[in-house]
Structure formats: structure tokens, C-alpha cells
Design a protein around this motif. Structure first.
Motif, PDB file in Angstrom:
ATOM      1  N   PHE A   1      10.961  10.858  10.732  1.00  0.00           N
ATOM      2  CA  PHE A   1      12.188  11.648  10.633  1.00  0.00           C
ATOM      3  C   PHE A   1      11.859  13.131  10.491  1.00  0.00           C
ATOM      4  N   GLY A   2      10.709  13.419   9.921  1.00  0.00           N
ATOM      5  CA  GLY A   2      10.351  14.796   9.626  1.00  0.00           C
ATOM      6  C   GLY A   2       9.347  15.344  10.624  1.00  0.00           C
ATOM      7  N   PRO A   3       8.701  16.428  10.266  1.00  0.00           N
ATOM      8  CA  PRO A   3       7.799  17.083  11.204  1.00  0.00           C
ATOM      9  C   PRO A   3       6.487  16.341  11.411  1.00  0.00           C
ATOM     10  N   ASP A   4       6.175  15.373  10.547  1.00  0.00           N
ATOM     11  CA  ASP A   4       4.902  14.676  10.652  1.00  0.00           C
ATOM     12  C   ASP A   4       5.157  13.209  10.984  1.00  0.00           C
ATOM     13  N   PRO A   5       5.278  12.846  12.252  1.00  0.00           N
ATOM     14  CA  PRO A   5       5.663  11.484  12.620  1.00  0.00           C
ATOM     15  C   PRO A   5       4.635  10.436  12.268  1.00  0.00           C
ATOM     16  N   SER A   6       3.411  10.826  11.951  1.00  0.00           N
ATOM     17  CA  SER A   6       2.390   9.838  11.614  1.00  0.00           C
ATOM     18  C   SER A   6       2.221   9.657  10.121  1.00  0.00           C
ATOM     19  N   ALA A   7       3.057  10.352   9.337  1.00  0.00           N
ATOM     20  CA  ALA A   7       2.910  10.288   7.881  1.00  0.00           C
ATOM     21  C   ALA A   7       3.216   8.900   7.359  1.00  0.00           C
ATOM     22  N   THR A   8       2.433   8.469   6.380  1.00  0.00           N
ATOM     23  CA  THR A   8       2.712   7.220   5.684  1.00  0.00           C
ATOM     24  C   THR A   8       3.274   7.569   4.321  1.00  0.00           C
ATOM     25  N   ALA A   9       4.422   7.052   4.020  1.00  0.00           N
ATOM     26  CA  ALA A   9       5.070   7.409   2.763  1.00  0.00           C
ATOM     27  C   ALA A   9       5.787   6.211   2.188  1.00  0.00           C
ATOM     28  N   ARG A  10       6.148   6.316   0.948  1.00  0.00           N
ATOM     29  CA  ARG A  10       6.946   5.281   0.316  1.00  0.00           C
ATOM     30  C   ARG A  10       7.816   5.954  -0.735  1.00  0.00           C
ATOM     31  N   TYR A  11       8.868   5.234  -1.136  1.00  0.00           N
ATOM     32  CA  TYR A  11       9.706   5.720  -2.214  1.00  0.00           C
ATOM     33  C   TYR A  11       9.174   5.216  -3.536  1.00  0.00           C
ATOM     34  N   ASP A  12       9.220   6.099  -4.557  1.00  0.00           N
ATOM     35  CA  ASP A  12       8.901   5.602  -5.887  1.00  0.00           C
ATOM     36  C   ASP A  12      10.170   5.048  -6.519  1.00  0.00           C
ATOM     37  N   SER A  13      10.076   4.543  -7.746  1.00  0.00           N
ATOM     38  CA  SER A  13      11.203   3.856  -8.376  1.00  0.00           C
ATOM     39  C   SER A  13      12.369   4.785  -8.653  1.00  0.00           C
ATOM     40  N   ASN A  14      12.146   6.087  -8.622  1.00  0.00           N
ATOM     41  CA  ASN A  14      13.225   7.036  -8.867  1.00  0.00           C
ATOM     42  C   ASN A  14      13.851   7.550  -7.575  1.00  0.00           C
ATOM     43  N   GLY A  15      13.447   6.972  -6.462  1.00  0.00           N
ATOM     44  CA  GLY A  15      14.050   7.360  -5.198  1.00  0.00           C
ATOM     45  C   GLY A  15      13.375   8.554  -4.549  1.00  0.00           C
ATOM     46  N   GLY A  16      12.278   9.057  -5.102  1.00  0.00           N
ATOM     47  CA  GLY A  16      11.587  10.190  -4.508  1.00  0.00           C
ATOM     48  C   GLY A  16      10.365   9.731  -3.733  1.00  0.00           C
ATOM     49  N   TYR A  17       9.770  10.628  -2.979  1.00  0.00           N
ATOM     50  CA  TYR A  17       8.601  10.279  -2.186  1.00  0.00           C
ATOM     51  C   TYR A  17       7.329  10.389  -3.008  1.00  0.00           C
TER      52      TYR A  17
ATOM     53  N   GLY B   1      17.377  -4.560  -4.366  1.00  0.00           N
ATOM     54  CA  GLY B   1      16.606  -5.177  -3.289  1.00  0.00           C
ATOM     55  C   GLY B   1      15.524  -4.256  -2.769  1.00  0.00           C
ATOM     56  N   PRO B   2      14.520  -4.816  -2.117  1.00  0.00           N
ATOM     57  CA  PRO B   2      13.434  -3.999  -1.572  1.00  0.00           C
ATOM     58  C   PRO B   2      13.900  -2.979  -0.545  1.00  0.00           C
ATOM     59  N   ALA B   3      15.007  -3.207   0.147  1.00  0.00           N
ATOM     60  CA  ALA B   3      15.495  -2.236   1.124  1.00  0.00           C
ATOM     61  C   ALA B   3      15.795  -0.910   0.454  1.00  0.00           C
ATOM     62  N   ALA B   4      16.520  -0.969  -0.655  1.00  0.00           N
ATOM     63  CA  ALA B   4      16.847   0.260  -1.378  1.00  0.00           C
ATOM     64  C   ALA B   4      15.577   0.907  -1.918  1.00  0.00           C
ATOM     65  N   ASN B   5      14.657   0.104  -2.421  1.00  0.00           N
ATOM     66  CA  ASN B   5      13.421   0.644  -2.997  1.00  0.00           C
ATOM     67  C   ASN B   5      12.550   1.303  -1.936  1.00  0.00           C
ATOM     68  N   ALA B   6      12.615   0.802  -0.715  1.00  0.00           N
ATOM     69  CA  ALA B   6      11.754   1.344   0.344  1.00  0.00           C
ATOM     70  C   ALA B   6      12.361   2.549   1.046  1.00  0.00           C
ATOM     71  N   GLY B   7      13.639   2.832   0.787  1.00  0.00           N
ATOM     72  CA  GLY B   7      14.191   4.067   1.310  1.00  0.00           C
ATOM     73  C   GLY B   7      15.242   3.960   2.380  1.00  0.00           C
ATOM     74  N   LEU B   8      15.538   2.773   2.888  1.00  0.00           N
ATOM     75  CA  LEU B   8      16.655   2.667   3.828  1.00  0.00           C
ATOM     76  C   LEU B   8      17.945   2.963   3.078  1.00  0.00           C
ATOM     77  N   GLN B   9      18.824   3.690   3.733  1.00  0.00           N
ATOM     78  CA  GLN B   9      20.005   4.221   3.060  1.00  0.00           C
ATOM     79  C   GLN B   9      21.284   3.868   3.800  1.00  0.00           C
ATOM     80  N   ARG B  10      22.366   4.020   3.102  1.00  0.00           N
ATOM     81  CA  ARG B  10      23.682   3.888   3.712  1.00  0.00           C
ATOM     82  C   ARG B  10      23.797   4.882   4.869  1.00  0.00           C
TER      83      ARG B  10
END
Length: 584
Positions: A57-73, A304-313
Motif C-alpha cells: 500500500f505504501g512506497p515500499d511494496p516489498s516491506a514485511t510488516a505486521r500489526y502489534d496488539s495496539n494496532g500499530g506497525y 479475530g486474527p483478521a483484526a489483529n493482522a490489519g485488515l480493516q473495514r
């Protein structure tokens, strides 16, 4: 908590405990439910595992990222310099947009398209075989005759099946499902001969079976259509001829797929149940609705894991494992998304103008029925508890008890219960949750054809919550929601806010069938409010009417919630809480 507490008449109990399920209205081998109308489109089988998620989604298409429990990267020990989602606006509330009141009954063409756009139904109709379909028709007919509230004639059932088939042979979804290639001339010839069959002469089950055999022979000779297709439509037609809430629900027969994923658009959800009774599902944990590019996420399921992984409404799923979802519809998309627990799936997701690839693993997700628990501040400065109850499932009472205690410990002085879009669920849970707030009085009564379908439930709990309350309903509040709202209203225990509820008013019983994996869902009773109001086609009218607002707003600016807070903190609600009145 002592007996002088104005909220709950507890003596010595300091923590919520699970209460036993009510047995009222249950029959051996069946499951009674009151689910009617799901306004959010639920794919109850999708959960994100903790696989690597690649985002471009951002400028670095190869970046590997995850959401932490507070919803941040987080990326190792370093945060990304720029959030790839910074231009994406999230909704501040989990409430889905209000939907228009559903039509009483979809047209035959729409019903057929919906049916045969569902891969699960196609597998059932094309893979069960003639002999088992005939046996299933016999078994279902026996159940209809014995248990439906008002069983109709075999002539009516056959007439509906013939009408379905006449429409189906020209329906593209049906033709594709059964690989039908007959041209328009042959279709017209078949329809003409079908019209010559006299369904009115059908007197009993043997007559109906004979018409089924004759129709199957005609379909094979005229159209090259399999006998299985005819038998399946005779089954669906028989059930659909009864009422718009009865139905046959085939199970997914694929090995290891666990709980089925069923996607039901709003106009059909009054007739079927979209996971309303499940307490857990296998998959990605998201609610979906159709989008021109695929399917859009209405809400990642809480916890659910969807929310934890960052998929959003608002995220749009456009591809699953490389297959484009455009034009596949909800059922087609769901069929690709779901799978066996622990298996991997790749999603292509659109957020605004950007795209991302998510490599996920399917898992079991617990379904919560109390989706929002929040303390709000009233204009007078007092604290108001807000609860959003999405459905009445087996865990609802336990979840509600825990939520009420949480709000009480936070200083709650009044309560708003939001039942907007709640399609209903289990009858015993509707009774139990009503009993949580009613010190006395009738909750609901049901009347059916058999003695076992007739009952009257009354409040029995000696310790109930005495908090002043308001209940929000809308055109999507149905069945069990209406039982609860009517019990609160008729017993003068709280104020009803919003718009007229759906008006379902019937009880369905699920009968597992022996012939195949699936349930026959039959209307077995009508239910009535404490003052003997029939809910069917009437529903619950609010005490405080609020105009519908389709815009999704934060709770503190939501017109229904604002009105409900005002009602819950009023002197009227306070008086009702201290001295619930006689039935009105």
C-alpha cells in the motif's frame, strides 16, 4: 454488592456466573431459532493466522510488516518511517450502515439465482444423486406433515416446484450449475409441456412422487437435464411453498471444512440463517458484502486474527489465490476464501487506490455476540453503559453478564442496549436475557400446532439488574430481538428507541435430516408479546422514534444512540427501573 445497590439485587454474589439454558420450547432432535435478518453480510469462516503479511500500500511494496496488539506497525524493533495506511480513513464505530426494510419475498428468478450462485447448493444439487434426493423428499415431506405449523397440500408443493423449474430452465445460474445447453426452442417446448401438467390433481405423497418422475423424464428427453436437478427443485419448491422462513439448509460436504461459510444478502436473510447460532467458525474472521471488484470487509470480527493482522473495514478483497472475485458474488467469493483449518490462502486487497497482498492461514475464530461495550457520558455528566448485541447465541447470556459487570464497575448509572441489525437467534437466550432485567411478568408466549410448541415464559430470576435502560431497535431487529424489546416495553421496564422492528413473529425449528447432511428448517409456532400482541408483520413500535440516518457516525454523534442516552437518563426510565409496571 449488597441489596441496597440500585443496579442489581445481589446478595453476596460478586462475579458473573453462567446461568443454565432454558429448555422452554425445545423438541428432541431439533434446534429452535428465531434468526431472521442479517444486515451485515456474514462470511463466518475466515480468520487470519500469523503468517507473514506483505503490504504494498505504501512506497515500499516489498516491506514485511505486521500489526502489534495496539494496532500499530512493528518491523523488528523499528517502526516504519511512514505508515502505508496513513491515507486510509477508518470508521470510528463498528456499526454497519442501516439497510432498507427487506421485501417480504424475493421473486422466483432472484431466488433461483441466489440459490445456484451458492457453490454449496450446487454441490448438493449435482452430487447427491437421484435415489437419495427422492428419499430426502419423502423424509422432508413427512416432517412437514408432522411438524409445520400449517402444512399445505401436496398440490401446492408440486405447483411451486413446477413453477420453479419453468423459471429455472431459463435462469443462467441454474443452467451453468447443471451444464444445461438446450436452446430457446427446446426450453419453450419444455415449458409448454410442463404447463400441461395438472398439479391440482396431486392428492398425496405418492402422487407428488409420480409427478416428480414424469417431470424428470420430460426434462431429460426435452433438455438433456439430469433427473437430479428436477428432484432438487421439487425439494426446494416443497419447502418454499410453506412460508418465507422455512427452508432446506444443506451442509458443506467437503472433508475437513468445519463450520460452513454462508453468505446471505439482506433480502434473503429473513429466510435463512447466516451463522447466527454458531459460537465459532473456521476461516478469516470477517463480515463481507458484495463489491464491484470483489467483496468488501464490513467488519473484522472482534478478537479475530483478521483484526489483529490489519485488515480493516472498507478493504476490498479482489483476488483469492490469484482468482479474480469480480462477478463471482458473495457465495462464490466465500467458497474460495474458506477452507480447512490451518491451510494457507493468499488475498489481494484494495484499500483506496492502493493494493496489498496478504498471505494468511485459516484458523478457528470465536464469535462474540456482544460486539461493543463502552461507557459514555450523558449531558448531565452521568455514566451510561452502551452494549451492542449482534445476535442471540449460546454464549450471549454469559457475555452479557460479563459486560454488565464491567460497565457497573466503571460507574454505569444507566444502560443503552443496541439491537439494531440483530437478526435474532436462540429462543432460550431471548428469554434468559429478558429475565436479566425483569423481576416479574410474562416474557413471551408461543402457539403452534402441537402442544409441545405452545408455551408461556415468565420472569423467574430473584436478582435482576435495576439499572434505568433504553433499547434501540430498527428495521433489522428481528425475532429474538423483538421478543426482548417487546418484553421490556410491555412490562414497562425500559424505553424503546429507534424505528419499527422487522416483524418476524415466527419460531423455526431445525430438524437434522437422516438422508443427507443438512437441516430442514420449519416454522412451528408464532410468538406473542406479554400483552398478547402478534409480532408477525407488525414488530415493535418505538416509544421514541428517530429518523433513519444512513451515515455511519461515532456513537456520541449517532442520532439513535443520542436519543437512547436521553431516554435512559430520563425520569421515566428511572421510574420504570424502580417499579416495573403492569402490562400495557
Amino acid at each position: 454488592m449488597n441489596a441496597t445497590t440500585p443496579l442489581r439485587q445481589y446478595k453476596g454474589r460478586t462475579a458473573p456466573t453462567a446461568r443454565p439454558k432454558a429448555k422452554v420450547g425445545f423438541t428432541a432432535g431439533s434446534l429452535i431459532e428465531l434468526a431472521a435478518l442479517g444486515l451485515a453480510l456474514l462470511v463466518p469462516a475466515v480468520a487470519l493466522g500469523q503468517e507473514r503479511t506483505v503490504l504494498d500500500f505504501g512506497p515500499d511494496p516489498s516491506a514485511t510488516a505486521r500489526y502489534d496488539s495496539n494496532g500499530g506497525y512493528s518491523r523488528g524493533d523499528q517502526a516504519p518511517a511512514r505508515s502505508p495506511y496513513e491515507n486510509y480513513q477508518t470508521e470510528p464505530t463498528s456499526r454497519t450502515a442501516p439497510q432498507p426494510t427487506p421485501k417480504p419475498q424475493p421473486a422466483t428468478a432472484d431466488r433461483l439465482s441466489y440459490r445456484y450462485d451458492d457453490p454449496k447448493v450446487v454441490r448438493f444439487a449435482t452430487g447427491t444423486g437421484w435415489t437419495r434426493l427422492v428419499n430426502l423428499y419423502v423424509e422432508s415431506s413427512q416432517l412437514i406433515d408432522a411438524r409445520h405449523r400449517e402444512p399445505n397440500s401436496y398440490a401446492d408443493r408440486v405447483a411451486m416446484a413446477l413453477a420453479n423449474l419453468s423459471e429455472a430452465v431459463g435462469n443462467e445460474s441454474f443452467r451453468q450449475a447443471h451444464r444445461m445447453t438446450a436452446d430457446a426452442g427446446r426450453v419453450q417446448s419444455f415449458r409448454s409441456r410442463l404447463a400441461g401438467m395438472n398439479a391440482r390433481s396431486v392428492r398425496d405423497r405418492p402422487d407428488a412422487l409420480e409427478v416428480m418422475r414424469q417431470t424428470a423424464s420430460l426434462a431429460q428427453s426435452e433438455l438433456g437435464l439430469s433427473a437430479d436437478a428436477v428432484a432438487a427443485e421439487f425439494l426446494f419448491g416443497a419447502v418454499e411453498s410453506l412460508d418465507k422462513f422455512s427452508g432446506f439448509l444443506p451442509s458443506d460436504t467437503r472433508t475437513g471444512y468445519g463450520v460452513d461459510a454462508t453468505v446471505i444478502p439482506a433480502q434473503y436473510a429473513a429466510e435463512q440463517t447466516a451463522g447466527a447460532l454458531d459460537t465459532s467458525v473456521v476461516g478469516l474472521g470477517v463480515e463481507l458484502k458484495e463489491h464491484e471488484r470483489g467483496v468488501v470487509i464490513v467488519k473484522p470480527l472482534a478478537g479475530g486474527p483478521a483484526a489483529n493482522a490489519g485488515l480493516q473495514r472498507g478493504d476490498v478483497i479482489t483476488k483469492v489465490d490469484g482468482q479474480d472475485l469480480a462477478g463471482k458474488g458473495l457465495n462464490g467469493a466465500a467458497d474460495l476464501i474458506v477452507g480447512r483449518e490451518g491451510t494457507a490462502v493468499q488475498l489481494r486487497v484494495m484499500r483506496g487506490e492502493r493494493f496489498g497482498t496478504f498471505n494468511l492461514r485459516r484458523a478457528r475464530v470465536e464469535l462474540k455476540t456482544v460486539s461493543v461495550v463502552q461507557l459514555m457520558t450523558a449531558p448531565d455528566g452521568s455514566k451510561v453503559g452502551y452494549l451492542k448485541l449482534d445476535r442471540f447465541a449460546a454464549t450471549s447470556q454469559t457475555e452479557l453478564d460479563a459486560a454488565l459487570w464491567q460497565l457497573y464497575q466503571g460507574g454505569m448509572k444507566s444502560l443503552v442496549m443496541d439491537l439494531r441489525g440483530n437478526p435474532g437467534g436462540l429462543l432460550d437466550q431471548a428469554i434468559s436475557i429478558s429475565d436479566t432485567f425483569l423481576p416479574s411478568g410474562t416474557i413471551v408466549s408461543t402457539r403452534g400446532r402441537l402442544a409441545e410448541d405452545n408455551m408461556s415464559a415468565t420472569a423467574k430470576q430473584t436478582r435482576t439488574w435495576k439499572v434505568p435502560m433504553a433499547v434501540i431497535v430498527d428495521e433489522g431487529s428481528a425475532s429474538a430481538s423483538e421478543i426482548f424489546a417487546a418484553a421490556i416495553q410491555d412490562n414497562r421496564r425500559g424505553v424503546i428507541v429507534g424505528r419499527n422492528s422487522y416483524g418476524k413473529g415466527t419460531v423455526q425449528t431445525h430438524f437434522p435430516v437422516r438422508t443427507v447432511a443438512g437441516d430442514l428448517k420449519l416454522t412451528t409456532a408464532m410468538f406473542y408479546s406479554p400483552n398478547d400482541r402478534q409480532m408477525a408483520d407488525q414488530g415493535v413500535a418505538p416509544d421514541v422514534r428517530v429518523s433513519e440516518d444512513r451515515e455511519i457516525l461515532p456513537l456520541d454523534r449517532d442520532a439513535d444512540v443520542v436519543a437512547a442516552i436521553k431516554a435512559a437518563t430520563s425520569q421515566t426510565a428511572a421510574t420504570m427501573a424502580q417499579a416495573p409496571g403492569s402490562v400495557r
